[in-house]
Design a protein around this motif. Sequence first.
Motif, PDB file in Angstrom:
ATOM      1  N   LEU A 267       1.249  -1.120  -0.287  1.00 19.61           N
ATOM      2  CA  LEU A 267      -0.285   0.167  -0.112  1.00 19.61           C
ATOM      3  C   LEU A 267       0.866   1.347   0.049  1.00 19.61           C
ATOM      4  O   LEU A 267       2.146   1.205   0.324  1.00 19.61           O
ATOM      5  CB  LEU A 267      -0.991  -0.483   0.802  1.00 19.61           C
ATOM      6  N   VAL A 268       0.061   2.148  -0.313  1.00 19.53           N
ATOM      7  CA  VAL A 268       0.598   3.605  -0.418  1.00 19.53           C
ATOM      8  C   VAL A 268      -0.015   4.396   0.283  1.00 19.53           C
ATOM      9  O   VAL A 268      -1.377   4.470  -0.768  1.00 19.53           O
ATOM     10  CB  VAL A 268       1.576   4.320  -1.559  1.00 19.53           C
ATOM     11  N   GLN A 269      -0.841   5.229   1.129  1.00 19.31           N
ATOM     12  CA  GLN A 269      -1.001   6.238   1.847  1.00 19.31           C
ATOM     13  C   GLN A 269      -0.850   7.518   1.921  1.00 19.31           C
ATOM     14  O   GLN A 269       0.482   7.797   1.246  1.00 19.31           O
ATOM     15  CB  GLN A 269      -1.888   6.043   3.131  1.00 19.31           C
ATOM     16  N   ASP A 270      -1.763   8.536   1.183  1.00 18.28           N
ATOM     17  CA  ASP A 270      -1.157   9.919   1.547  1.00 18.28           C
ATOM     18  C   ASP A 270      -2.255  10.724   2.702  1.00 18.28           C
ATOM     19  O   ASP A 270      -3.116   9.653   3.445  1.00 18.28           O
ATOM     20  CB  ASP A 270      -1.588  10.200   0.114  1.00 18.28           C
ATOM     21  N   ASP A 271      -2.673  11.728   2.445  1.00 14.15           N
ATOM     22  CA  ASP A 271      -3.529  12.427   3.079  1.00 14.15           C
ATOM     23  C   ASP A 271      -5.014  11.968   3.410  1.00 14.15           C
ATOM     24  O   ASP A 271      -5.664  12.397   4.254  1.00 14.15           O
ATOM     25  CB  ASP A 271      -3.315  13.988   2.619  1.00 14.15           C
ATOM     26  N   ASP A 272      -5.327  11.809   1.439  1.00 18.31           N
ATOM     27  CA  ASP A 272      -7.071  11.662   1.509  1.00 18.31           C
ATOM     28  C   ASP A 272      -7.552  10.291   0.935  1.00 18.31           C
ATOM     29  O   ASP A 272      -8.280   9.754   0.882  1.00 18.31           O
ATOM     30  CB  ASP A 272      -6.946  12.078   0.123  1.00 18.31           C
ATOM     31  N   GLY A 273      -6.766   9.544   1.236  1.00 14.90           N
ATOM     32  CA  GLY A 273      -6.799   7.386   0.957  1.00 14.90           C
ATOM     33  C   GLY A 273      -5.546   6.861   0.686  1.00 14.90           C
ATOM     34  O   GLY A 273      -4.120   6.947   0.995  1.00 14.90           O
ATOM     35  N   VAL A 274      -6.031   5.597   0.081  1.00 14.64           N
ATOM     36  CA  VAL A 274      -4.877   4.614   0.479  1.00 14.64           C
ATOM     37  C   VAL A 274      -4.850   3.691  -0.643  1.00 14.64           C
ATOM     38  O   VAL A 274      -5.958   3.439  -1.313  1.00 14.64           O
ATOM     39  CB  VAL A 274      -5.417   3.382   1.498  1.00 14.64           C
ATOM     40  N   THR A 275      -3.797   3.632  -1.703  1.00 14.02           N
ATOM     41  CA  THR A 275      -3.933   2.600  -3.129  1.00 14.02           C
ATOM     42  C   THR A 275      -3.233   1.309  -2.917  1.00 14.02           C
ATOM     43  O   THR A 275      -1.985   1.165  -1.971  1.00 14.02           O
ATOM     44  CB  THR A 275      -2.653   3.766  -4.283  1.00 14.02           C
ATOM     45  N   VAL A 276      -3.728  -0.053  -2.512  1.00 10.32           N
ATOM     46  CA  VAL A 276      -3.818  -0.573  -1.915  1.00 10.32           C
ATOM     47  C   VAL A 276      -3.446  -1.831  -3.747  1.00 10.32           C
ATOM     48  O   VAL A 276      -4.294  -2.039  -4.489  1.00 10.32           O
ATOM     49  CB  VAL A 276      -4.644  -1.459  -1.180  1.00 10.32           C
ATOM     50  N   THR A 277      -2.586  -2.216  -3.225  1.00 11.75           N
ATOM     51  CA  THR A 277      -2.464  -3.062  -4.422  1.00 11.75           C
ATOM     52  C   THR A 277      -2.756  -4.969  -3.794  1.00 11.75           C
ATOM     53  O   THR A 277      -2.569  -5.871  -2.890  1.00 11.75           O
ATOM     54  CB  THR A 277      -0.639  -4.121  -4.738  1.00 11.75           C
ATOM     55  N   LEU A 278      -3.607  -5.389  -4.903  1.00 14.79           N
ATOM     56  CA  LEU A 278      -4.422  -6.989  -4.257  1.00 14.79           C
ATOM     57  C   LEU A 278      -3.741  -7.906  -5.712  1.00 14.79           C
ATOM     58  O   LEU A 278      -4.312  -7.392  -6.592  1.00 14.79           O
ATOM     59  CB  LEU A 278      -5.883  -6.654  -4.249  1.00 14.79           C
ATOM     60  N   THR A 279      -3.287  -8.889  -5.155  1.00 13.70           N
ATOM     61  CA  THR A 279      -3.664 -10.200  -6.105  1.00 13.70           C
ATOM     62  C   THR A 279      -4.349 -11.284  -5.572  1.00 13.70           C
ATOM     63  O   THR A 279      -4.722 -11.798  -5.042  1.00 13.70           O
ATOM     64  CB  THR A 279      -2.374 -10.758  -6.165  1.00 13.70           C
ATOM     65  N   SER A 280      -5.342 -11.432  -7.542  1.00 13.56           N
ATOM     66  CA  SER A 280      -6.495 -12.228  -6.509  1.00 13.56           C
ATOM     67  C   SER A 280      -6.474 -13.676  -8.219  1.00 13.56           C
ATOM     68  O   SER A 280      -5.106 -13.030  -9.036  1.00 13.56           O
ATOM     69  CB  SER A 280      -7.900 -11.744  -6.738  1.00 13.56           C
ATOM     70  N   PRO A 281      -7.336 -14.391  -8.252  1.00 15.22           N
ATOM     71  CA  PRO A 281      -6.465 -15.467  -9.520  1.00 15.22           C
ATOM     72  C   PRO A 281      -6.849 -14.799 -10.465  1.00 15.22           C
ATOM     73  O   PRO A 281      -6.415 -14.978 -12.206  1.00 15.22           O
ATOM     74  CB  PRO A 281      -7.941 -16.383  -9.570  1.00 15.22           C
ATOM     75  N   ALA A 282      -7.786 -13.508 -11.100  1.00 13.91           N
ATOM     76  CA  ALA A 282      -8.270 -12.700 -11.981  1.00 13.91           C
ATOM     77  C   ALA A 282      -6.496 -11.748 -12.310  1.00 13.91           C
ATOM     78  O   ALA A 282      -7.075 -11.211 -12.995  1.00 13.91           O
ATOM     79  CB  ALA A 282      -9.139 -12.054 -11.611  1.00 13.91           C
ATOM     80  N   GLY A 283      -6.188 -11.480 -11.716  1.00 19.54           N
ATOM     81  CA  GLY A 283      -5.038 -10.901 -11.852  1.00 19.54           C
ATOM     82  C   GLY A 283      -4.564 -10.141 -10.863  1.00 19.54           C
ATOM     83  O   GLY A 283      -4.784  -9.846  -9.515  1.00 19.54           O
ATOM     84  N   THR A 284      -3.645  -9.137 -10.821  1.00 24.62           N
ATOM     85  CA  THR A 284      -3.232  -8.061  -9.955  1.00 24.62           C
ATOM     86  C   THR A 284      -3.323  -6.386 -10.060  1.00 24.62           C
ATOM     87  O   THR A 284      -3.561  -6.187 -11.192  1.00 24.62           O
ATOM     88  CB  THR A 284      -1.373  -8.224  -9.302  1.00 24.62           C
ATOM     89  N   THR A 285      -4.336  -5.929  -8.937  1.00 24.35           N
ATOM     90  CA  THR A 285      -4.601  -5.224  -9.189  1.00 24.35           C
ATOM     91  C   THR A 285      -4.700  -3.873  -8.192  1.00 24.35           C
ATOM     92  O   THR A 285      -4.037  -3.844  -7.299  1.00 24.35           O
ATOM     93  CB  THR A 285      -6.092  -4.794  -9.376  1.00 24.35           C
ATOM     94  N   GLN A 286      -5.164  -2.220  -8.903  1.00 21.26           N
ATOM     95  CA  GLN A 286      -4.343  -1.559  -7.771  1.00 21.26           C
ATOM     96  C   GLN A 286      -6.119  -0.855  -7.389  1.00 21.26           C
ATOM     97  O   GLN A 286      -6.349  -0.417  -8.683  1.00 21.26           O
ATOM     98  CB  GLN A 286      -3.676  -0.087  -7.775  1.00 21.26           C
ATOM     99  N   HIS A 287      -6.218   0.054  -5.896  1.00 24.05           N
ATOM    100  CA  HIS A 287      -7.517  -0.085  -5.611  1.00 24.05           C
ATOM    101  C   HIS A 287      -7.353   1.005  -4.794  1.00 24.05           C
ATOM    102  O   HIS A 287      -6.167   1.034  -3.838  1.00 24.05           O
ATOM    103  CB  HIS A 287      -8.337  -1.885  -4.875  1.00 24.05           C
ATOM    104  N   ARG A 288      -8.189   2.193  -4.438  1.00 27.38           N
ATOM    105  CA  ARG A 288      -7.817   3.315  -3.836  1.00 27.38           C
ATOM    106  C   ARG A 288      -9.043   2.781  -2.544  1.00 27.38           C
ATOM    107  O   ARG A 288     -10.261   3.018  -3.085  1.00 27.38           O
ATOM    108  CB  ARG A 288      -8.259   4.227  -4.225  1.00 27.38           C
ATOM    109  N   TYR A 289      -8.473   3.065  -1.127  1.00 26.09           N
ATOM    110  CA  TYR A 289      -9.881   2.808  -0.443  1.00 26.09           C
ATOM    111  C   TYR A 289      -9.143   3.807   1.022  1.00 26.09           C
ATOM    112  O   TYR A 289      -8.343   4.781   0.891  1.00 26.09           O
ATOM    113  CB  TYR A 289      -9.717   1.667   0.572  1.00 26.09           C
ATOM    114  N   GLY A 290     -10.428   4.106   1.171  1.00 27.63           N
ATOM    115  CA  GLY A 290     -10.410   5.441   2.002  1.00 27.63           C
ATOM    116  C   GLY A 290      -9.503   5.006   4.008  1.00 27.63           C
ATOM    117  O   GLY A 290      -8.511   5.550   4.510  1.00 27.63           O
TER     118      GLY A 290
END
Length: 540
Positions: free
Chosen positions: A145-168
């Motif tokens: 993950l990488v976080q800043d003042d506004d949220g957290v960018t998370v890297t996840l890997t599933s059988p469908a592939g590796t994605t990045q997603h941003r959460y609060g």
Amino acid sequence: MTQPTPAREATTADDSRTVLVVGAGPVGLTAACELVRQGARVRLVDALAEPTAQSRAVVIHPRTQEHLAAMGVLDRVEAEGLAITAMELHSGREGTLRVHETTAHVDSRHRRILDLAQPETEAILAGLATGLGIPVERGTSFDGLVQDDDGVTVTLTSPAGTTQHRYGWVVGTDGGHSRVRAAVGTRIEGVFRGQHFLFADVAADTALSPDTIRMFLHPDGIGGAFPMPGGRTRLLFLVDPPEPGAEPTLGQTQRLVDERMAGQWRIGDPRWLTYFEVHHGQVPQYRHGRVLLAGDAAHIHSPAGGQGMNTGIQDAVNLAWKLALVSTGRAAPALLDTYHAERHPVGAAVVRQTNAMTNAVTASGPVAHLRDLALTVLGHVPALSGRLVSAMTETTIAYRRSPAVTGLAGGGRHASPGDHAPDVPGLTTADGAEAWIGDLLRRPGSLLLTTAGDRALLDRLRGALGSLGTVVPVVATAEGAPVDALVDPAGAVARRYGIGDAGLALVRPDGYLGYLSARADDRAVTEYLTDLLHVQRQPA
């Protein structure tokens, strides 16, 4: 045939009002369910393709049962679990200490311990999650993950592939080897070499009653038996450090039963046999910006007393209502600092207590003799053994020094801010049905109990609390009472809470008292919510 490595998606999805919970064990499931119950949006992922089949945590203490009752699943846990009504500590063949009615001194409506294997507890919580619309995304690993003042960018890997997603926000409930903990650059600080134990989940035939936890303080090392439903038993034994890669056997376990526990069990059908080395430690901080740690991701310790899962579930309940308020914009992020302020001292105390318990039960020589003398004293002084059991069942946990509680201090005469709200008997609804304060916590939000009867004041209190919870009048008689009132003819609430006949008690969603006052003042309630809970009022 080697499968191709899934490609990383170039885009980053944004869901900054969602909380990502990493880890779907009992702690993560509790966190996710409580977040949604309190109004938040949640995504729940777990690296395991299937839930664990290992019995692991088997003890559910009364304080945890209070939370499970508020979540609406305690009836299922009770139906599937085994009630424990006594504990025994043996030195040789003679009982050194027996505590009958183990929880007779426990200040809780739910006074007995329940034993239930962790997979069954998880299944009950997973069923609740499904009912709340929370799918458990299994086979999905957290990679960073990488976080800043506004949220957290998370890297996840599933059988469908590796994605990045941003959460609060991100909640790490991914266990003792937490990747979330590593990603925020913190670590467990403590002792990482300790005693070794053999754990066994076996079918056990015995003439002994199944309502008792038994510990045997043998000169060669402790042995313990924790009954479970279905004729199964969790056994544990202190053992010498095993050879690297060694695995325990059923025959070895039976020999330990014969040598240390007078051969009172004949065992078979092992579902889980493992060695376990006791570690003790805790992270310095539970909150790291927009990332929060709970359960074994935040603290690890001996299994003595069955504290681990219970402490983690209570972490999750404490955190969830606060994070629900923050993630939905109803409270400022400063409220989350009270999670660390309240739960870090509890975790530290559990680490100390379980370490002391482990050292006591594994002692040898003169120290063991002194221990046995102390246990004999405990066995003849019910008040002392009652205090020991109350501490072990976690019903003495309170947050009296929390920055999120204030008001009328009890000083031993009645409850104080930060205490768990007493669930007094003898209450009814206005139409005469039995009522309990704890059951009212099935509603989302806080409860504001008030013994003040003025209807105009009740309206002002409802305005002060707003959508954050429910105002509940407490009246002496059902005649003319509001339909939503609690009828308390004996004045038990006024007495136990110390609020008199014109006061109020604000019970937080986790069942703890946030604010107590002998005077029902809507302006004081507003000040408490804004100043201590950092509630942000929405424009009308």
